[in-house]
Design a protein around this motif. Structure first.
Motif, PDB file in Angstrom:
ATOM      1  N   MET A 173       0.870  -1.330   0.008  1.00 45.89           N
ATOM      2  CA  MET A 173      -0.106   0.003  -0.090  1.00 45.89           C
ATOM      3  C   MET A 173       0.887   1.298  -0.094  1.00 45.89           C
ATOM      4  O   MET A 173       0.612   2.335  -0.825  1.00 45.89           O
ATOM      5  CB  MET A 173      -1.080  -0.126   1.201  1.00 45.89           C
ATOM      6  N   LEU A 174       1.855   1.228   0.751  1.00 45.56           N
ATOM      7  CA  LEU A 174       2.677   2.495   0.844  1.00 45.56           C
ATOM      8  C   LEU A 174       3.560   2.580  -0.455  1.00 45.56           C
ATOM      9  O   LEU A 174       3.741   3.532  -1.053  1.00 45.56           O
ATOM     10  CB  LEU A 174       4.003   2.265   1.707  1.00 45.56           C
TER      11      LEU A 174
ATOM     12  N   HIS B 228       1.183   4.245  -3.086  1.00 43.19           N
ATOM     13  CA  HIS B 228       1.082   5.887  -3.072  1.00 43.19           C
ATOM     14  C   HIS B 228       2.295   6.493  -2.836  1.00 43.19           C
ATOM     15  O   HIS B 228       2.262   7.914  -3.024  1.00 43.19           O
ATOM     16  CB  HIS B 228       0.261   6.082  -1.492  1.00 43.19           C
TER      17      HIS B 228
ATOM     18  N   ARG C 261       0.066  12.876   4.972  1.00 43.69           N
ATOM     19  CA  ARG C 261      -0.244  11.666   4.423  1.00 43.69           C
ATOM     20  C   ARG C 261      -0.634  10.567   4.935  1.00 43.69           C
ATOM     21  O   ARG C 261      -1.700   9.802   4.808  1.00 43.69           O
ATOM     22  CB  ARG C 261       0.560  11.556   3.263  1.00 43.69           C
ATOM     23  N   LEU C 262       0.396  10.027   6.159  1.00 41.64           N
ATOM     24  CA  LEU C 262       0.096   8.923   6.860  1.00 41.64           C
ATOM     25  C   LEU C 262      -1.231   9.125   7.749  1.00 41.64           C
ATOM     26  O   LEU C 262      -2.040   8.291   7.769  1.00 41.64           O
ATOM     27  CB  LEU C 262       1.221   8.804   7.775  1.00 41.64           C
TER      28      LEU C 262
ATOM     29  N   LYS D  15      -3.702  10.910   7.093  1.00 37.85           N
ATOM     30  CA  LYS D  15      -5.112  10.977   5.989  1.00 37.85           C
ATOM     31  C   LYS D  15      -5.258   9.527   5.395  1.00 37.85           C
ATOM     32  O   LYS D  15      -6.431   8.951   5.784  1.00 37.85           O
ATOM     33  CB  LYS D  15      -4.632  11.786   4.793  1.00 37.85           C
ATOM     34  N   ASP D  16      -4.238   8.483   5.524  1.00 42.07           N
ATOM     35  CA  ASP D  16      -4.421   7.442   4.830  1.00 42.07           C
ATOM     36  C   ASP D  16      -4.961   6.587   6.187  1.00 42.07           C
ATOM     37  O   ASP D  16      -5.739   5.422   5.875  1.00 42.07           O
ATOM     38  CB  ASP D  16      -3.092   6.534   4.564  1.00 42.07           C
ATOM     39  N   ALA D  17      -4.530   6.905   7.414  1.00 38.96           N
ATOM     40  CA  ALA D  17      -4.792   5.953   8.672  1.00 38.96           C
ATOM     41  C   ALA D  17      -6.182   6.286   8.793  1.00 38.96           C
ATOM     42  O   ALA D  17      -6.969   5.141   9.051  1.00 38.96           O
ATOM     43  CB  ALA D  17      -3.913   6.702   9.696  1.00 38.96           C
ATOM     44  N   TYR D  18      -6.890   7.286   8.741  1.00 43.97           N
ATOM     45  CA  TYR D  18      -8.294   7.732   8.889  1.00 43.97           C
ATOM     46  C   TYR D  18      -8.992   7.032   7.620  1.00 43.97           C
ATOM     47  O   TYR D  18     -10.117   6.621   7.996  1.00 43.97           O
ATOM     48  CB  TYR D  18      -8.681   9.017   9.131  1.00 43.97           C
ATOM     49  N   ARG D  19      -8.612   7.180   6.644  1.00 42.42           N
ATOM     50  CA  ARG D  19      -9.312   6.624   5.211  1.00 42.42           C
ATOM     51  C   ARG D  19      -9.468   5.028   5.342  1.00 42.42           C
ATOM     52  O   ARG D  19     -10.310   4.308   4.914  1.00 42.42           O
ATOM     53  CB  ARG D  19      -8.622   7.418   4.011  1.00 42.42           C
ATOM     54  N   LEU D  20      -8.116   4.551   5.775  1.00 40.24           N
ATOM     55  CA  LEU D  20      -8.172   3.016   5.701  1.00 40.24           C
ATOM     56  C   LEU D  20      -8.396   2.336   7.158  1.00 40.24           C
ATOM     57  O   LEU D  20      -8.450   1.103   7.188  1.00 40.24           O
ATOM     58  CB  LEU D  20      -6.904   2.671   5.254  1.00 40.24           C
TER      59      LEU D  20
ATOM     60  N   TRP E 154      -6.555   2.419   9.880  1.00 38.36           N
ATOM     61  CA  TRP E 154      -5.359   1.654  10.521  1.00 38.36           C
ATOM     62  C   TRP E 154      -5.553   1.857  12.008  1.00 38.36           C
ATOM     63  O   TRP E 154      -6.017   2.870  12.737  1.00 38.36           O
ATOM     64  CB  TRP E 154      -4.224   2.594  10.118  1.00 38.36           C
TER      65      TRP E 154
END
Length: 438
Positions: free
Chosen positions: A37-38, A41, A135-136, A138-143, A145
């Motif tokens: 995933m990293l 992106h 970005r981390l 943002k991705d944490a909330y979206r996915l 984590w």
């Protein structure tokens, strides 16, 4: 994690990294799916980091660009790749961070030579780190984590930044402890191959500080990667770049065909002789020549002189344009199978180089004169008398040089042949006003 928590984490991590004595900190491995995933992106993250650094520190990018062949984007790219690699379960931490440590040691050394403090480097890394954290988060909330994972990645981001700063500091310190005259000579060397607008001090002033007589002309010898200048016996007036990735020598007032002491390294390329303030031009063409030697398009002379291969260097520099023009200039010749096409193209190129002299062409090709004339008649018939065009000799020679260069003749042949068919149709629809003869 709120922005306040992000700033606190960044500050605490920087402080811990500055205090640690371990140059290879341990990182928590991530599952394979997370690493994929990293990687997915990563290009967008690199774009955003580069934009943040170039926008926030526009003057600093001139120092970073060109550091041993690296640009701002390349440095960010390698740093982000290292960040992903250190979380790979199959690689130990020290092995994953060794490359980034070596990179930032070189960057720190360059700062020392240029007299540029490391504070600006810290600011650049801090800007990039902020982008990474945003970005981390943002991705944490979206996915969705887990919170511990986000905290680990955020801390690892600034731990890696601390490792980079420590490496740059070592490089800077080692460079600062060198003999003052050596430092001045390296500063002069970098200025001689820099663009005029990027020089902070006049060349005459830098030369005086380095106890080096500024020449009227110079040339740059690009050495193959891994060829260390210190292994050669060099005159004291020669300035050397010792980078293992892209070493080169600056030769003041070079003679033709070159000094007898020139390194006999196979694959070196000597740039053109230029005025002392145009060293960037000589280095640029020397490296282009070196690249073509490595690709097999130019012979690996000792060293190769770029001015002896102007046609090939020019043809490769404008390769896309020449390949596009090939169909218009050569038309049906490109539709032939290689066994028939290449002798005709080679004969045409030598014929043009010999000033349309069939006898001399036969001598150069080691064939009978009638063989040359037969091939020329074939070319004339296949192209309806449009090739060779007496008004387009130069363009035709450049196109032929490109097509016949090693490693190029077969690459893209299908595209040239397709374009040739279109060119033939166009020629039939719009015939030339004046017939041309071979």
């Amino acid at each position: 994690m709120t922005p306040t928590h992000e700033r606190a984490a960044r500050t605490n991590t920087h402080e811990r990294s500055a205090r640690t004595k371990d140059p290879h900190p341990q990182y928590t491995p991530l599952p394979g799916e997370m690493r994929r995933m990293l990687l997915l992106h990563m290009p967008a993250a690199i774009d955003e980091m580069e934009e943040a650094v170039r926008t926030g520190l526009p003057h600093y990018t001139h120092i970073v660009d060109g550091t041993y062949g690296y640009s701002v984007r390349q440095i960010i790219d390698r740093t982000v790749n290292c960040f992903v690699s250190i979380h790979d379960t199959g690689r130990p931490g020290p092995a994953a961070t060794a490359e980034i440590i070596a990179l930032y040691e070189r960057i720190g050394a360059r700062h020392g030579r240029l007299g540029c403090p490391l504070d600006v480097l810290r600011d650049a890394l801090d800007l990039a780190g902020r982008v990474a954290c945003r970005r981390l988060i943002k991705d944490a909330y979206r996915l969705h984590w887990p919170a511990p994972l986000l905290a680990t990645l955020t801390e690892d981001t600034f731990t890696l930044i601390g490792t980079a700063i420590a490496a740059a500091t070592r490089g800077y310190t080692e460079e600062s402890h060198r003999a003052p005259l050596d430092v001045q000579r390296d500063r002069l060397r970098d200025a001689l191959v820099a663009e005029p607008d990027d020089r902070a001090r006049p060349l005459a002033e830098l030369a005086a500080a380095a106890d080096w007589r500024l020449p009227r002309t110079l040339a740059v010898l690009a050495l193959p990667p891994g060829d260390h200048p210190q292994t050669h016996v060099l005159p004291p007036e020669v300035l050397a770049d010792r980078s293992p990735a892209a070493p080169y020598l600056i030769l003041p007032n070079p003679r033709t065909p070159g000094p007898r002491w020139l390194p006999k390294t196979r694959g070196a390329a000597l740039g053109p002789v230029v005025p002392a303030d145009r060293g960037a031009v000589s280095l640029r063409w020397a490296r282009r020549g070196l690249d073509l030697v490595e690709r097999g398009a130019l012979p690996a002379d000792t060293p190769l002189r770029c001015v002896d291969h102007v046609a090939v260097l020019t043809a490769f520099r404008s390769g896309d344009l020449l390949e596009a023009a090939a169909a218009e200039l050569l038309g049906p010749l490109l539709e032939l199978p290689p066994r028939r096409r290449e002798p005709l193209l080679e004969t045409l190129l030598v014929y043009l180089r010999c000033g349309d002299n069939a006898v001399l062409t036969a001598e150069r090709l080691h064939v009978h004169e009638q063989t040359v004339r037969y091939r020329l008649r074939q070319i004339t018939q296949l192209t309806d008398g449009n090739c060779p065009d007496s008004e387009r000799h130069l363009e035709t020679m450049l196109v032929l040089t490109r097509l016949l260069s090693p490693g190029t003749a077969d690459r893209g042949t299908a595209g040239w042949r397709a374009g040739a068919g279109e060119a033939v149709d166009a020629a039939r629809a719009h015939p030339p006003v004046r017939p041309r003869q071979a």
